[in-house]
Scaffold this motif. Structure first.
Motif, PDB file in Angstrom:
ATOM      1  N   ASP A 126       0.841  -1.198   0.000  1.00 38.42           N
ATOM      2  CA  ASP A 126       0.000   0.000   0.000  1.00 38.42           C
ATOM      3  C   ASP A 126       0.876   1.247   0.000  1.00 38.42           C
ATOM      4  O   ASP A 126       1.863   1.330   0.731  1.00 38.42           O
ATOM      5  CB  ASP A 126      -0.921   0.011   1.228  1.00 38.42           C
ATOM      6  CG  ASP A 126      -1.855  -1.189   1.251  1.00 38.42           C
ATOM      7  OD1 ASP A 126      -2.402  -1.519   0.187  1.00 38.42           O
ATOM      8  OD2 ASP A 126      -2.023  -1.794   2.328  1.00 38.42           O
ATOM      9  N   LEU A 127       0.479   2.224  -0.824  1.00 42.68           N
ATOM     10  CA  LEU A 127       1.246   3.455  -0.941  1.00 42.68           C
ATOM     11  C   LEU A 127       0.701   4.531  -0.004  1.00 42.68           C
ATOM     12  O   LEU A 127      -0.516   4.711   0.112  1.00 42.68           O
ATOM     13  CB  LEU A 127       1.208   3.975  -2.382  1.00 42.68           C
ATOM     14  CG  LEU A 127       1.994   3.172  -3.419  1.00 42.68           C
ATOM     15  CD1 LEU A 127       1.768   3.740  -4.811  1.00 42.68           C
ATOM     16  CD2 LEU A 127       3.482   3.158  -3.086  1.00 42.68           C
ATOM     17  N   GLN A 128       1.602   5.234   0.649  1.00 42.39           N
ATOM     18  CA  GLN A 128       1.243   6.353   1.507  1.00 42.39           C
ATOM     19  C   GLN A 128       1.428   7.692   0.788  1.00 42.39           C
ATOM     20  O   GLN A 128       0.953   8.722   1.276  1.00 42.39           O
ATOM     21  CB  GLN A 128       2.104   6.337   2.781  1.00 42.39           C
ATOM     22  CG  GLN A 128       2.117   4.999   3.514  1.00 42.39           C
ATOM     23  CD  GLN A 128       0.743   4.578   3.989  1.00 42.39           C
ATOM     24  OE1 GLN A 128      -0.056   5.418   4.392  1.00 42.39           O
ATOM     25  NE2 GLN A 128       0.476   3.282   3.949  1.00 42.39           N
ATOM     26  N   ASP A 129       2.121   7.688  -0.337  1.00 45.07           N
ATOM     27  CA  ASP A 129       2.411   8.920  -1.066  1.00 45.07           C
ATOM     28  C   ASP A 129       1.490   9.035  -2.280  1.00 45.07           C
ATOM     29  O   ASP A 129       0.983   8.041  -2.805  1.00 45.07           O
ATOM     30  CB  ASP A 129       3.870   8.928  -1.535  1.00 45.07           C
ATOM     31  CG  ASP A 129       4.846   8.640  -0.410  1.00 45.07           C
ATOM     32  OD1 ASP A 129       4.994   9.507   0.456  1.00 45.07           O
ATOM     33  OD2 ASP A 129       5.435   7.542  -0.408  1.00 45.07           O
ATOM     34  N   ASP A 130       1.266  10.282  -2.723  1.00 42.65           N
ATOM     35  CA  ASP A 130       0.469  10.536  -3.924  1.00 42.65           C
ATOM     36  C   ASP A 130       1.378  10.411  -5.142  1.00 42.65           C
ATOM     37  O   ASP A 130       2.261  11.247  -5.359  1.00 42.65           O
ATOM     38  CB  ASP A 130      -0.155  11.928  -3.869  1.00 42.65           C
ATOM     39  CG  ASP A 130      -1.255  12.037  -2.816  1.00 42.65           C
ATOM     40  OD1 ASP A 130      -1.882  11.001  -2.520  1.00 42.65           O
ATOM     41  OD2 ASP A 130      -1.465  13.140  -2.286  1.00 42.65           O
TER      42      ASP A 130
END
Length: 396
Positions: A102-106
């Motif tokens: 899962d990505l936390q950054d845009d």
């Protein structure tokens, strides 16, 4: 390519959105690879969509990126313990492992080539999960996997963060992680199968059966134990270097005096020299007999000369004659022994010493190092103590 896009769609890796202003937009490309078996036969053809992560900007679309991998001594140690306790070792793999993170950054990316939505040509992909090529992809995958294992009762080993241990009542399970390749062993097969079932429900897990080929290392099982060999990798190195039919040499290096700064002419193809040196480094995983010679070769990677390449050729000729060599792992009382040595001021140019040590668990060699010391030792005693310190650190 269609299978890869299908996997990405099923994982909901992105959604199509209008490109936001003042946000960097990453490109992407397709990579293709032919996966081979140890005998050289084609296993499968693989296509992978890769994000052009080299365009990412720190603190804008990524921050932390470090992800640990299992140490080689940990792998040998685990095989030794499992063999002596008569535990079966299960080998696992995860399809499209990085796509689970899962990505936390845009992060915004162009639509994949040949799979652009004709009705939404102006839209871009907003990534929800990690993709191969992103700087933070290995870290996000490792975090998601280890968080899941911790919910199942696993805890990190204090000596290697890539080894997770489950210990409850009489049940012991060891779970070793090397990116998307896993080894699982323990004393309760029913508990192991339960854990594997939980993993199968969460990730696209592939159970490869008993350990046979791990990280390019062939694990040959016999009545005496295991035999670790990289014979197919050694042959590939010789073939790439053009030495597949060379005359074997009896030793990896020639008897010589102290290493001195070379006045020979520069080697005409330093890229080839560095490529072969890096390949030889990986071959030392199962070949401690070439560790010293490889260390000497790698010290000349920055500005190799013709004389340095002659030393590398000598090592390749030795490998040609010992291509079947490997590392045995057998059963016996697990007594831990370590040996250290140092060669004081062995390099006549920078006056630095060479540290060397090896550690045995029973008759099995599980760890070894040949390394130039960082600073200059003022005496042979000082050089020996530094080598001893490194060995003690490894043992602890």
């Amino acid at each position: 390519m269609t299978e890869e896009i299908t996997a990405l769609t099923n994982q909901h890796n992105w959604s199509l959105v209008p490109q936001p202003p003042n946000k960097p937009l990453l490109g992407c490309k397709w990579t293709f690879k032919t996966k081979l078996l140890p005998n050289g036969q084609v296993d499968r053809y693989k296509a992978r969509l890769v994000a052009l992560g080299y365009n990412q900007q720190f603190d804008i679309n990524y921050t932390e990126i470090f992800s640990p991998v299992a140490k080689m001594p940990t792998i040998r140690l685990l095989l030794t313990i499992a063999l002596n306790r008569k535990w079966s070792i299960h080998q696992l793999d995860v399809s499209n492992a990085f796509l689970h993170g899962d990505l936390q950054d845009d992060i915004y990316m162009r639509q994949p080539p040949r799979f652009v939505d004709p009705e939404n040509l102006d839209l871009v992909c907003k990534l929800h999960k990690s993709l191969y090529g992103l700087k933070q992809a290995p870290r996000q995958w490792f975090h998601k996997l280890t968080m899941f294992l911790q919910t199942q009762g696993f805890r990190f080993s204090r000596s290697d963060p890539s080894l997770l241990i489950f210990h409850k009542a009489h049940i012991q399970i060891y779970f070793l992680i090397y990116v998307d390749d896993f080894l699982v062993t323990g004393n309760d097969n029913s508990a192991i199968q339960h854990i594997l079932g939980q993993l199968q429900a969460q990730f696209a897990l592939k159970q490869l059966g008993q350990i046979s080929l791990f990280l390019g290392i062939q694990v040959i099982q016999s009545t005496n134990g295991y035999f670790l060999t990289q014979q197919h990798y050694a042959m590939k190195i010789l073939y790439d270097a053009g030495y597949a039919n060379c005359k074997p040499a009896p030793t990896p290096v020639t008897p010589a005096s102290k290493h001195e700064q070379s006045t020979d002419s520069p080697f005409h193809d330093p890229t080839l020299y560095r490529k072969l040196a890096r390949s030889l480094q990986y071959l030392t995983i199962t070949r401690p007999d070439i560790a010293f010679a490889t260390n000497v070769v790698c010290q000349r990677m920055q500005d190799p000369t013709d004389q340095d390449f002659k030393a590398l050729k000598r090592l390749l000729r030795y490998i040609k004659g010992t291509v079947t060599y490997g590392l045995p792992i057998t059963t016996s009382p697990l007594e831990l022994r370590s040996y250290t040595d140092a060669d004081w001021a062995s390099d006549a140019f920078d006056r630095k010493s060479i540290s060397g040590y090896c550690t045995f668990l029973g008759p099995n060699l599980i760890s070894w190092t040949i390394k130039k010391q960082v600073t200059v030792a003022k005496s042979s005693t000082e050089a020996e103590y530094r080598s001893l310190t490194a060995a003690i650190f490894e043992v602890i």
